[in-house]
Structure formats: structure tokens, C-alpha cells
Design a protein around this motif. Structure first.
Motif, short mmCIF file in Angstrom:
data_model
loop_
_atom_site.label_atom_id
_atom_site.label_comp_id
_atom_site.label_asym_id
_atom_site.label_seq_id
_atom_site.Cartn_x
_atom_site.Cartn_y
_atom_site.Cartn_z
N ARG A 58 0.84 -1.20 0.00
CA ARG A 58 0.00 0.00 0.00
C ARG A 58 0.87 1.24 0.00
NH1 ARG A 58 -2.60 1.90 5.17
NH2 ARG A 58 -0.96 1.82 6.67
N ILE A 59 0.28 2.35 -0.41
CA ILE A 59 0.98 3.63 -0.41
C ILE A 59 0.53 4.39 0.82
CG2 ILE A 59 1.40 5.79 -1.65
CD1 ILE A 59 0.69 4.29 -4.24
N GLN A 75 4.53 0.80 1.35
CA GLN A 75 4.69 -0.09 2.49
C GLN A 75 4.45 -1.53 2.02
OE1 GLN A 75 1.82 0.49 5.61
NE2 GLN A 75 3.19 -0.39 7.14
N PRO A 76 5.47 -2.40 2.17
CA PRO A 76 5.29 -3.80 1.77
C PRO A 76 4.49 -4.55 2.82
CG PRO A 76 7.48 -3.47 2.66
CD PRO A 76 6.82 -2.11 2.63
N PRO A 77 4.02 -5.75 2.48
CA PRO A 77 3.32 -6.54 3.48
C PRO A 77 4.26 -6.89 4.63
CG PRO A 77 3.51 -7.74 1.39
CD PRO A 77 4.11 -6.39 1.20
N ALA A 78 3.70 -7.08 5.81
CA ALA A 78 4.50 -7.44 6.98
C ALA A 78 5.17 -8.80 6.75
CB ALA A 78 3.63 -7.48 8.22
N PRO A 79 6.39 -8.98 7.26
CA PRO A 79 7.06 -10.27 7.11
C PRO A 79 6.21 -11.38 7.73
CG PRO A 79 8.58 -8.62 7.96
CD PRO A 79 7.22 -8.01 7.96
N PRO A 99 -0.85 -1.00 -6.18
CA PRO A 99 -1.28 -0.07 -5.12
C PRO A 99 -1.44 1.35 -5.67
CG PRO A 99 0.69 -1.30 -4.48
CD PRO A 99 0.44 -1.60 -5.90
N THR A 100 -2.51 2.00 -5.23
CA THR A 100 -2.77 3.38 -5.63
C THR A 100 -3.25 4.18 -4.43
OG1 THR A 100 -5.04 2.82 -6.26
CG2 THR A 100 -3.38 2.79 -8.02
N LEU A 101 -3.14 5.49 -4.55
CA LEU A 101 -3.60 6.40 -3.52
C LEU A 101 -4.10 7.66 -4.20
CD1 LEU A 101 -3.77 7.29 -0.48
CD2 LEU A 101 -1.45 8.15 -0.75
N VAL A 102 -5.22 8.19 -3.72
CA VAL A 102 -5.75 9.46 -4.22
C VAL A 102 -5.89 10.40 -3.03
CG1 VAL A 102 -7.66 10.63 -5.38
CG2 VAL A 102 -6.99 8.33 -6.10
N ILE A 103 -5.25 11.56 -3.13
CA ILE A 103 -5.31 12.58 -2.08
C ILE A 103 -5.98 13.81 -2.67
CG2 ILE A 103 -3.95 14.14 -0.65
CD1 ILE A 103 -1.78 12.03 -0.55
N ALA A 104 -6.94 14.37 -1.95
CA ALA A 104 -7.62 15.59 -2.39
C ALA A 104 -7.09 16.76 -1.58
CB ALA A 104 -9.12 15.46 -2.21
#
Length: 149
Positions: free
Chosen positions: A95-96, A116-120, A131-136
């Protein structure tokens, strides 16, 4: 009687393990399901990490940055939407994450994010993810600089 036993066994195992069925929208957004409003501080500015449904122009921008990665800014509904993609990842769980959104001038903003990678040892879907992220941002005229690490 024998037909009931497998169903009871399955129900009991689900109760013991706490497993539940989970339905995820496609594509899975990295942003939270709701809106996250970060309070204003000395350096940071209020912003929203938004999830679908997006304005049509934002949906089109997501299609462009989803696989290749990168970012773009879309101006719609009186806001500037910063659309960020991390590109192709080998499994689910990536995730971002927004580190900081800072005002650098009257219409200038700096957005710092990291992937951020998945936890070990975490269970992850064995499927390619994007993974994507949208910020307004509240300023439709925003000039945005994005730094991803």
C-alpha cells in the motif's frame, strides 16, 4: 444425519478460527474506505485520502498511473486530486502511505509518500497488485511536488 456432519464441522472450525468471508472492491484502493482528514499544523495542511467513487477525470488518471506507477494531478470539484500509483507489485499487501503533506507557497504543496510492503510472514494474496492512492487538496490551483520512497 451424515449430511449434516460436514456442515457442522465446517461451522465449528470457522467459529474457532474466527475466519470470515471478505469481499474487496476491484481495484483495491490503498486509501482507507472513508475520508481521512488530517488536521492542520505548522507545516502540514489538511487533505483527504479519498476512496472510490471518484470524479470521472480521477478515474481516468488512475488507469494511466496504475500499472506504470508515478503520479498526476487532476483538478475537479474545486479540489486538486493527487493520483499516485506504485506500479506492479508481485503480491497483495502493498500500500501507499502518506508521510507528509506540506504547503510550500501560496499554491505550492509537497506530498511525501512511501510504499509499504506486506509485513514479514503475513498472509498475502498470490496475485499481482497495483497499489494506488488518491489525495484531495483543498486548493484547485495547487502546484504539487510528489516524493515517493
Amino acid at each position: 444425519m451424515m449430511n449434516i456432519f460436514p456442515g457442522l464441522l465446517l461451522a465449528a472450525s470457522l467459529c474457532v478460527t474466527g475466519a470470515t468471508s471478505m469481499s474487496l472492491p476491484h481495484p483495491t484502493a490503498s486509501a482507507p474506505a472513508g475520508k481521512e482528514v488530517v488536521p492542520s499544523a505548522v507545516e502540514t495542511v489538511p487533505y483527504e485520502a479519498v476512496a472510490a467513487p471518484y470524479p470521472p477525470a480521477v478515474t481516468e488518471a488512475l488507469k494511466k498511473v496504475r500499472k506504470s506507477g508515478g503520479h498526476t494531478v487532476v483538478r475537479a470539484n474545486g479540489k486538486a486530486y493527487v493520483v499516485i500509483g506504485a506500479g506492479q507489485k508481485p503480491t497483495g499487501g502493498y500500500r501507499i502511505v502518506t508521510d507528509q503533506v506540506k504547503r510550500t507557497g501560496p499554491h505550492g504543496f509537497t506530498v511525501r509518500v512511501h510504499v509499504q510492503p506486506p509485513a514479514p510472514g503475513a498472509l498475502k494474496t498470490q496475485a499481482i497488485s497495483y497499489p494506488t492512492l488518491v489525495i484531495a487538496l483543498p486548493d484547485q490551483q495547487a502546484q504539487v511536488s510528489v516524493h515517493m520512497r
